[in-house]
Design a protein around this motif. Structure first.
Motif, PDB file in Angstrom:
ATOM      1  N   THR A   1      -0.211  11.715 -42.916  1.00 55.33           N
ATOM      2  CA  THR A   1       0.059  12.421 -44.175  1.00 55.33           C
ATOM      3  C   THR A   1       0.337  11.468 -45.335  1.00 55.33           C
ATOM      4  N   ASN A   2       0.592  10.204 -45.021  1.00 53.95           N
ATOM      5  CA  ASN A   2       0.812   9.237 -46.093  1.00 53.95           C
ATOM      6  C   ASN A   2      -0.480   8.867 -46.813  1.00 53.95           C
ATOM      7  N   LYS A   3      -1.635   9.013 -46.130  1.00 49.63           N
ATOM      8  CA  LYS A   3      -2.904   8.605 -46.726  1.00 49.63           C
ATOM      9  C   LYS A   3      -3.960   9.713 -46.746  1.00 49.63           C
ATOM     10  N   PHE A   4      -3.738  10.755 -45.955  1.00 48.16           N
ATOM     11  CA  PHE A   4      -4.755  11.805 -45.855  1.00 48.16           C
ATOM     12  C   PHE A   4      -4.070  13.168 -45.989  1.00 48.16           C
ATOM     13  N   VAL A   5      -4.890  14.171 -46.283  1.00 53.85           N
ATOM     14  CA  VAL A   5      -4.357  15.515 -46.444  1.00 53.85           C
ATOM     15  C   VAL A   5      -5.448  16.516 -46.111  1.00 53.85           C
ATOM     16  N   TRP A   6      -5.043  17.603 -45.467  1.00 49.63           N
ATOM     17  CA  TRP A   6      -5.855  18.798 -45.282  1.00 49.63           C
ATOM     18  C   TRP A   6      -4.927  19.906 -44.811  1.00 49.63           C
ATOM     19  N   HIS A   7      -5.420  21.115 -44.822  1.00 50.84           N
ATOM     20  CA  HIS A   7      -4.589  22.253 -44.451  1.00 50.84           C
ATOM     21  C   HIS A   7      -4.294  22.212 -42.948  1.00 50.84           C
ATOM     22  N   GLY A   8      -2.992  22.205 -42.582  1.00 48.31           N
ATOM     23  CA  GLY A   8      -2.590  22.161 -41.178  1.00 48.31           C
ATOM     24  C   GLY A   8      -2.685  20.789 -40.570  1.00 48.31           C
ATOM     25  N   ILE A   9      -2.526  19.735 -41.353  1.00 47.85           N
ATOM     26  CA  ILE A   9      -2.679  18.374 -40.833  1.00 47.85           C
ATOM     27  C   ILE A   9      -1.613  18.049 -39.793  1.00 47.85           C
ATOM     28  N   ASN A  10      -0.355  18.455 -40.019  1.00 51.06           N
ATOM     29  CA  ASN A  10       0.711  18.143 -39.071  1.00 51.06           C
ATOM     30  C   ASN A  10       0.483  18.823 -37.716  1.00 51.06           C
ATOM     31  N   LYS A  11       0.025  20.069 -37.750  1.00 49.23           N
ATOM     32  CA  LYS A  11      -0.231  20.785 -36.507  1.00 49.23           C
ATOM     33  C   LYS A  11      -1.377  20.145 -35.730  1.00 49.23           C
ATOM     34  N   ASP A  12      -2.457  19.776 -36.423  1.00 47.38           N
ATOM     35  CA  ASP A  12      -3.595  19.151 -35.756  1.00 47.38           C
ATOM     36  C   ASP A  12      -3.224  17.803 -35.155  1.00 47.38           C
ATOM     37  N   VAL A  13      -2.473  16.996 -35.896  1.00 44.24           N
ATOM     38  CA  VAL A  13      -2.111  15.659 -35.422  1.00 44.24           C
ATOM     39  C   VAL A  13      -1.244  15.743 -34.175  1.00 44.24           C
ATOM     40  N   ARG A  14      -0.264  16.625 -34.168  1.00 49.02           N
ATOM     41  CA  ARG A  14       0.613  16.756 -32.998  1.00 49.02           C
ATOM     42  C   ARG A  14      -0.144  17.273 -31.779  1.00 49.02           C
ATOM     43  N   GLN A  15      -1.084  18.176 -31.998  1.00 50.09           N
ATOM     44  CA  GLN A  15      -1.868  18.693 -30.876  1.00 50.09           C
ATOM     45  C   GLN A  15      -2.776  17.615 -30.301  1.00 50.09           C
ATOM     46  N   TRP A  16      -3.431  16.844 -31.154  1.00 47.48           N
ATOM     47  CA  TRP A  16      -4.295  15.773 -30.675  1.00 47.48           C
ATOM     48  C   TRP A  16      -3.486  14.680 -29.969  1.00 47.48           C
ATOM     49  N   ALA A  17      -2.301  14.393 -30.477  1.00 48.84           N
ATOM     50  CA  ALA A  17      -1.466  13.363 -29.843  1.00 48.84           C
ATOM     51  C   ALA A  17      -1.007  13.817 -28.450  1.00 48.84           C
ATOM     52  N   ARG A  18      -0.686  15.113 -28.296  1.00 50.37           N
ATOM     53  CA  ARG A  18      -0.262  15.611 -26.984  1.00 50.37           C
ATOM     54  C   ARG A  18      -1.397  15.583 -25.969  1.00 50.37           C
ATOM     55  N   SER A  19      -2.630  15.760 -26.417  1.00 52.33           N
ATOM     56  CA  SER A  19      -3.775  15.771 -25.511  1.00 52.33           C
ATOM     57  C   SER A  19      -4.379  14.397 -25.273  1.00 52.33           C
ATOM     58  N   CYS A  20      -3.818  13.354 -25.856  1.00 54.66           N
ATOM     59  CA  CYS A  20      -4.331  11.993 -25.683  1.00 54.66           C
ATOM     60  C   CYS A  20      -3.802  11.435 -24.366  1.00 54.66           C
ATOM     61  N   ILE A  21      -4.697  11.181 -23.410  1.00 55.92           N
ATOM     62  CA  ILE A  21      -4.289  10.716 -22.083  1.00 55.92           C
ATOM     63  C   ILE A  21      -3.634   9.331 -22.137  1.00 55.92           C
ATOM     64  N   PRO A  22      -4.209   8.317 -22.801  1.00 55.99           N
ATOM     65  CA  PRO A  22      -3.518   7.019 -22.856  1.00 55.99           C
ATOM     66  C   PRO A  22      -2.137   7.106 -23.494  1.00 55.99           C
ATOM     67  N   ALA A  23      -2.000   7.953 -24.511  1.00 60.19           N
ATOM     68  CA  ALA A  23      -0.692   8.082 -25.149  1.00 60.19           C
ATOM     69  C   ALA A  23       0.323   8.702 -24.198  1.00 60.19           C
ATOM     70  N   ARG A  24      -0.095   9.695 -23.409  1.00 56.09           N
ATOM     71  CA  ARG A  24       0.831  10.315 -22.457  1.00 56.09           C
ATOM     72  C   ARG A  24       1.246   9.331 -21.378  1.00 56.09           C
ATOM     73  N   TRP A  25       0.288   8.525 -20.885  1.00 56.82           N
ATOM     74  CA  TRP A  25       0.631   7.549 -19.836  1.00 56.82           C
ATOM     75  C   TRP A  25       1.623   6.512 -20.347  1.00 56.82           C
ATOM     76  N   ILE A  26       1.315   5.914 -21.510  1.00 51.13           N
ATOM     77  CA  ILE A  26       2.163   4.844 -22.026  1.00 51.13           C
ATOM     78  C   ILE A  26       3.519   5.379 -22.445  1.00 51.13           C
ATOM     79  N   SER A  27       3.562   6.585 -23.040  1.00 47.41           N
ATOM     80  CA  SER A  27       4.843   7.124 -23.494  1.00 47.41           C
ATOM     81  C   SER A  27       5.763   7.477 -22.327  1.00 47.41           C
ATOM     82  N   HIS A  28       5.191   7.838 -21.176  1.00 44.04           N
ATOM     83  CA  HIS A  28       6.012   8.217 -20.029  1.00 44.04           C
ATOM     84  C   HIS A  28       6.357   7.009 -19.154  1.00 44.04           C
ATOM     85  N   PHE A  29       5.379   6.126 -18.896  1.00 45.15           N
ATOM     86  CA  PHE A  29       5.576   5.064 -17.916  1.00 45.15           C
ATOM     87  C   PHE A  29       5.641   3.664 -18.527  1.00 45.15           C
ATOM     88  N   ARG A  30       5.323   3.537 -19.779  1.00 42.21           N
ATOM     89  CA  ARG A  30       5.306   2.241 -20.461  1.00 42.21           C
ATOM     90  C   ARG A  30       4.201   1.348 -19.880  1.00 42.21           C
TER      91      ARG A  30
END
Length: 251
Positions: A58-87
């Motif tokens: 949101t600091n550089k881009f904007v569209w309607h529902g950007i926060n909702k889309d970003v959080r949903q994509w981050a939750r569905s990212c497999i590498p992010a889930r692995w690293i965030s849980h197990f380091r």
């Protein structure tokens, strides 16, 4: 918060981009077809959580529902889930497969700060925990596939021959026969034959059987002799040639 739209020109060309300037610096309006691509560029290098990625977006881009889309994509990212849980792992133990000895794998581990250990050759016990998991995984896969019918190839002569060989599946010493027999076929079923094994009747699966043209009586004995010659060849002894002895004349 109200948005203030302006056409912001690019410094390197005459093209203008539609941006929101209400925050004091331009925020680009991203079309729907490019939003996921922009998210991957921002989120991909370090895979931060959705709460961390949203302010970066949101600091550089904007569209309607950007926060909702970003959080949903981050939750569905497999590498992010692995690293965030197990380091990132401190060390990784692998076998000596080509993929784990490649320069790409070593460079990736060095980039993450991970130490790579390789097991000794032909010593799976060195990585026993993984091998034990593989054993359970294979057992689970076999249990799931029990309802699937498999087709086993059998020689056509197996369905009509009077005698068959039985493959020895037990541990064998070197230079021992891989088959025993021949044994007479008493009855045939779809997946097993009832055989006469030295006067004892027993069912043997057809996966272990090989056909033979040996018949009964003299033909069977001939076939047994051929098998002995095949698996236990008679050694050839070379003798030095000397003078041929001659019989001495009697006085």
């Amino acid at each position: 918060m109200a948005l203030k739209w302006e056409d912001v020109p690019l410094a390197s060309s005459n093209t203008t981009l539609l941006c929101d300037t209400n925050t004091g610096h331009p925020r680009l309006l991203v079309p729907a077809s490019r939003r996921k691509q922009v998210f991957d560029i921002v989120h991909g290098p370090s895979h931060p959580s959705g709460c961390t990625t949203a302010p970066l977006m949101t600091n550089k881009f904007v569209w309607h529902g950007i926060n909702k889309d970003v959080r949903q994509w981050a939750r569905s990212c497999i590498p992010a889930r692995w690293i965030s849980h197990f380091r990132v792992p401190d060390s990784i133990t692998t076998d000596r497969g080509p993929a784990f000895l490649s320069e790409l794998w070593v460079s990736l581990a060095r980039l993450m700060g991970t130490t790579v250990h390789s097991t000794m050759a032909y010593n799976p016990a060195a990585n026993g925990m993984v091998e034990r998991v593989h054993r359970s995984l294979k057992a689970a896969l076999m249990a799931r596939c029990t309802n699937e019918r498999t087709t086993t190839y059998s020689p056509p002569a197996l369905h009509s021959c009077a005698y068959v060989f039985i493959r020895v599946d037990a541990s064998r010493l070197p230079l021992t026969k891989p088959y025993r027999g021949p044994h007479r076929v008493i009855r045939r079923a779809a997946k097993a034959y009832l055989l006469d094994i030295h006067g004892r009747e027993d069912w043997i699966t057809i996966d272990r059987l090989e056909p033979t043209n040996a018949g009964s009586g003299a033909a069977q004995e001939t076939h047994r002799a051929n098998l002995r010659c095949r698996f236990h060849p008679t050694p050839t002894v070379l003798q030095e040639q000397g003078p041929t002895p001659t019989a001495s004349a009697s006085a």
